[in-house]
Design an enzyme around this catalytic site. Structure first.
Site, PDB file in Angstrom:
ATOM      1  NE  ARG A 204      -3.906  -1.973   1.065  1.00 37.03           N
ATOM      2  CZ  ARG A 204      -5.054  -1.894   1.636  1.00 37.03           C
ATOM      3  NH1 ARG A 204      -5.157  -1.441   2.837  1.00 37.03           N
ATOM      4  NH2 ARG A 204      -6.103  -2.273   0.987  1.00 37.03           N
TER       5      ARG A 204
ATOM      6  CD  GLN B 239      -3.041   5.274  -4.118  1.00 37.57           C
ATOM      7  OE1 GLN B 239      -2.254   6.123  -4.512  1.00 37.57           O
ATOM      8  NE2 GLN B 239      -4.004   5.531  -3.275  1.00 37.57           N
TER       9      GLN B 239
ATOM     10  CG  ASP C 207      -4.287  -1.965  -4.046  1.00 38.50           C
ATOM     11  OD1 ASP C 207      -4.706  -3.138  -4.007  1.00 38.50           O
ATOM     12  OD2 ASP C 207      -4.353  -1.187  -3.085  1.00 38.50           O
TER      13      ASP C 207
ATOM     14  CB  SER D  48      -7.650  -0.566  -3.961  1.00 38.31           C
ATOM     15  OG  SER D  48      -6.963  -0.565  -2.753  1.00 38.31           O
TER      16      SER D  48
ATOM     17  CE1 TYR E 263      -5.439  -4.547   3.851  1.00 39.35           C
ATOM     18  CE2 TYR E 263      -3.060  -4.658   4.096  1.00 39.35           C
ATOM     19  CZ  TYR E 263      -4.182  -4.733   3.304  1.00 39.35           C
ATOM     20  OH  TYR E 263      -4.060  -4.990   1.964  1.00 39.35           O
TER      21      TYR E 263
HETATM   22  P1  NAD Z   1      -9.855  -4.402   4.471  1.00 34.32           P
HETATM   23  O1  NAD Z   1     -10.543  -4.928   3.257  1.00 34.32           O
HETATM   24  O2  NAD Z   1      -8.760  -5.196   5.078  1.00 34.32           O
HETATM   25  O3  NAD Z   1     -10.961  -4.180   5.624  1.00 34.32           O
HETATM   26  C1  NAD Z   1     -12.117  -3.418   5.379  1.00 34.32           C
HETATM   27  C2  NAD Z   1     -12.375  -2.514   6.555  1.00 34.32           C
HETATM   28  O4  NAD Z   1     -12.825  -3.285   7.682  1.00 34.32           O
HETATM   29  C3  NAD Z   1     -11.175  -1.720   7.048  1.00 34.32           C
HETATM   30  O5  NAD Z   1     -11.476  -0.348   6.993  1.00 34.32           O
HETATM   31  C4  NAD Z   1     -10.989  -2.203   8.477  1.00 34.32           C
HETATM   32  O6  NAD Z   1     -10.514  -1.181   9.335  1.00 34.32           O
HETATM   33  C5  NAD Z   1     -12.393  -2.638   8.839  1.00 34.32           C
HETATM   34  N1  NAD Z   1     -12.536  -3.489  10.028  1.00 34.32           N
HETATM   35  C6  NAD Z   1     -11.769  -4.529  10.451  1.00 34.32           C
HETATM   36  N2  NAD Z   1     -12.245  -5.043  11.606  1.00 34.32           N
HETATM   37  C7  NAD Z   1     -13.360  -4.323  11.914  1.00 34.32           C
HETATM   38  C8  NAD Z   1     -14.303  -4.371  12.961  1.00 34.32           C
HETATM   39  N3  NAD Z   1     -14.209  -5.234  13.968  1.00 34.32           N
HETATM   40  N4  NAD Z   1     -15.328  -3.494  12.935  1.00 34.32           N
HETATM   41  C9  NAD Z   1     -15.449  -2.579  11.937  1.00 34.32           C
HETATM   42  N5  NAD Z   1     -14.587  -2.484  10.925  1.00 34.32           N
HETATM   43  C10 NAD Z   1     -13.547  -3.340  10.910  1.00 34.32           C
HETATM   44  O7  NAD Z   1      -9.300  -2.919   4.243  1.00 34.32           O
HETATM   45  P2  NAD Z   1      -9.149  -2.096   2.889  1.00 34.32           P
HETATM   46  O8  NAD Z   1     -10.457  -1.700   2.367  1.00 34.32           O
HETATM   47  O9  NAD Z   1      -8.297  -2.856   1.980  1.00 34.32           O
HETATM   48  O10 NAD Z   1      -8.382  -0.754   3.340  1.00 34.32           O
HETATM   49  C11 NAD Z   1      -7.996  -0.380   4.612  1.00 34.32           C
HETATM   50  C12 NAD Z   1      -7.304   0.995   4.542  1.00 34.32           C
HETATM   51  O11 NAD Z   1      -6.160   1.018   3.695  1.00 34.32           O
HETATM   52  C13 NAD Z   1      -8.215   2.096   4.028  1.00 34.32           C
HETATM   53  O12 NAD Z   1      -8.054   3.220   4.837  1.00 34.32           O
HETATM   54  C14 NAD Z   1      -7.701   2.383   2.649  1.00 34.32           C
HETATM   55  O13 NAD Z   1      -7.957   3.707   2.232  1.00 34.32           O
HETATM   56  C15 NAD Z   1      -6.226   2.132   2.822  1.00 34.32           C
HETATM   57  N6  NAD Z   1      -5.607   1.797   1.506  1.00 34.32           N
HETATM   58  C16 NAD Z   1      -4.468   2.434   1.145  1.00 34.32           C
HETATM   59  C17 NAD Z   1      -3.873   2.149  -0.086  1.00 34.32           C
HETATM   60  C18 NAD Z   1      -2.600   2.816  -0.533  1.00 34.32           C
HETATM   61  O14 NAD Z   1      -2.103   3.646   0.182  1.00 34.32           O
HETATM   62  N7  NAD Z   1      -2.085   2.464  -1.691  1.00 34.32           N
HETATM   63  C19 NAD Z   1      -4.446   1.184  -0.926  1.00 34.32           C
HETATM   64  C20 NAD Z   1      -5.620   0.543  -0.503  1.00 34.32           C
HETATM   65  C21 NAD Z   1      -6.172   0.868   0.714  1.00 34.32           C
END
Ligand code: NAD
Length: 372
Positions: free
Chosen positions: A119, A124, A127, A130, A225
């Site tokens: 990430r 990005q 990815d 995403s 994460y």
């Molecule tokens: P994910 O698919 O692993 O999880 C989905 C969401 O579930 C996350 O927001 C996580 O915090 C939440 N979660 C986990 N346990 C939980 C609980 N008990 N109750 C409620 N929510 C819970 O995560 P994701 O969608 O892949 O992304 C997570 C973060 O990473 C986001 O903020 C996203 O913007 C960021 N991200 C950054 C990049 C980058 O910088 N290149 C790329 C992708 C995502």
């Protein structure tokens, strides 16, 4: 460089790792492209939509293929048919399909695992998690909207005023944010919760309400994460979500933990307290599920009349855009590591993206998370 794209199993997977748009990009790099007849059909890309791709009857790569593009993890039979020493780009599901890694190493494959793209700002554009989660979040709201017995927006008519539906999004990562944005566009009243405190501002900026539940220290990993909660924190979260679930017409759960099973956040008791006709879409169903009673690839109707939809990878319901995004992520990876002088892929061992994604190489499992 001879590049072969697999046709995915049409009963399981409509997406494809090469689209007409990315075929043009890979042609420009100097790839010679081959694919089985009908490889893009599940995404409504007939063979004639591609230029510069040779479609062939055989569904396996020929021995001189050097680059293999795939979407779903290969089967052991597909690995057996891979040319020795080729580079494979694919989803590999390594936390659950670890048995594939020695097979890939045995064929001397350089296996690039697309789920492990780091990430970082640089990566990005590659990815796939995403790009696909964005579409899944959108599709989850459309599925809920179709299943609930009410409309989403407020509607004032001479006969009276209909209240907007309440949508509760649990887990506000990429899929959750897109679900909030889509539900808001359709006029719903949206609430959301996530254990990562940084999310609150993002929820508010989309015009939704962030539900406050005090769980104590939660935090996030350096990759962004969520961290695993304690049993006590999970119990507090369930208690805090109970009333909101009961008041919502649609609940969309997307809460995942990278590389680990998803937490059960909505118990049978909480489902029973929901209104008849309400719908839960469990986007975490393929990693264990956030909802007690959800089943993969099924819609389960409870005795109380609540529908629990458990279709993993809802991005498959919009396969053309999902393929476009996935294939573009793959093309970005290839463009990034392409050496135009030698017209071949160059994967420097000290590169951050290479170190994160290469699971097998030179006959061995090389990734520290999976090396025995
Ligand atoms: P994910 O698919 O692993 O999880 C989905 C969401 O579930 C996350 O927001 C996580 O915090 C939440 N979660 C986990 N346990 C939980 C609980 N008990 N109750 C409620 N929510 C819970 O995560 P994701 O969608 O892949 O992304 C997570 C973060 O990473 C986001 O903020 C996203 O913007 C960021 N991200 C950054 C990049 C980058 O910088 N290149 C790329 C992708 C995502």
């Amino acid at each position: 460089m001879h590049c072969f794209t697999y046709r995915e199993d049409p009963d399981q997977e409509p997406r494809v790792a090469l689209t007409p748009g990315t075929a043009e990009r890979l042609n420009r790099l100097g790839c010679t492209l081959f694919a089985p007849t009908g490889a893009g059909l599940g995404s409504h890309f007939p063979d004639r939509a591609y230029t510069g791709v040779t479609f062939q009857d055989r569904s396996t790569p020929s021995p001189d293929a050097r680059l293999l593009l795939k979407l779903q993890p290969p089967t052991p039979e597909e690995i057996a048919g891979m040319p020795d020493g080729a580079v494979l780009l694919s989803l590999l599901d390594p936390f659950r399909r670890g048995e594939l890694l020695p097979l890939l190493a045995g064929k001397n494959i350089t296996a690039i695992c697309l789920e492990m793209i780091p990430r970082s700002t640089l990566a990005q554009k590659m990815d796939v998690l995403s790009s696909q989660a964005n579409l899944a979040g959108y599709a989850a709201v459309l599925q809920a909207a179709q299943e609930i017995p009410t409309i989403l927006p407020m509607m004032s008519t001479p006969a009276g005023t209909l209240k907007p539906a309440r949508v509760f999004v649990v887990g506000v990562g990429v899929a959750g944010l897109q679900a909030i944005a889509t539900a808001k566009r359709l006029g719903a009243r949206v609430e959301a919760f996530d254990t990562r405190p940084v999310v609150e501002e993002q929820v508010k900026s989309l015009g939704a309400k962030f539900v406050k539940i005090d769980l104590g220290d939660t935090g996030q990993t350096d990759q962004g994460y969520a961290k695993e909660l304690t049993d006590e924190q999970i119990a507090r979260q369930r208690e805090g979500m109970k009333k909101i679930c009961a008041q919502s017409q649609a609940v969309i759960t997307t809460a995942k933990l990278f590389g680990r099973p998803s937490p059960t956040l909505i118990t049978k008791e909480m489902v029973s307290a929901m209104q008849p006709g309400s719908v839960i879409v469990d986007l975490a169903v393929d990693t264990g599920g956030n909802v007690e009673g959800s089943r993969a690839n099924e819609n389960v109707l409870t005795d109380e009349g609540v529908l629990i939809c458990g279709h993993p990878a809802l991005e498959r319901t919009v396969p053309q855009h999902a393929s476009e995004m996935f294939a573009s992520n793959v093309a970005h990876f290839l463009e990034h590591f392409w050496n135009s002088d030698s017209a071949s892929l160059e994967l420097p061992e000290d590169d951050e993206i290479v170190r994160a994604t290469v699971l097998t190489k030179n006959g061995q499992v090389v990734h520290p998370s999976f090396r025995k």
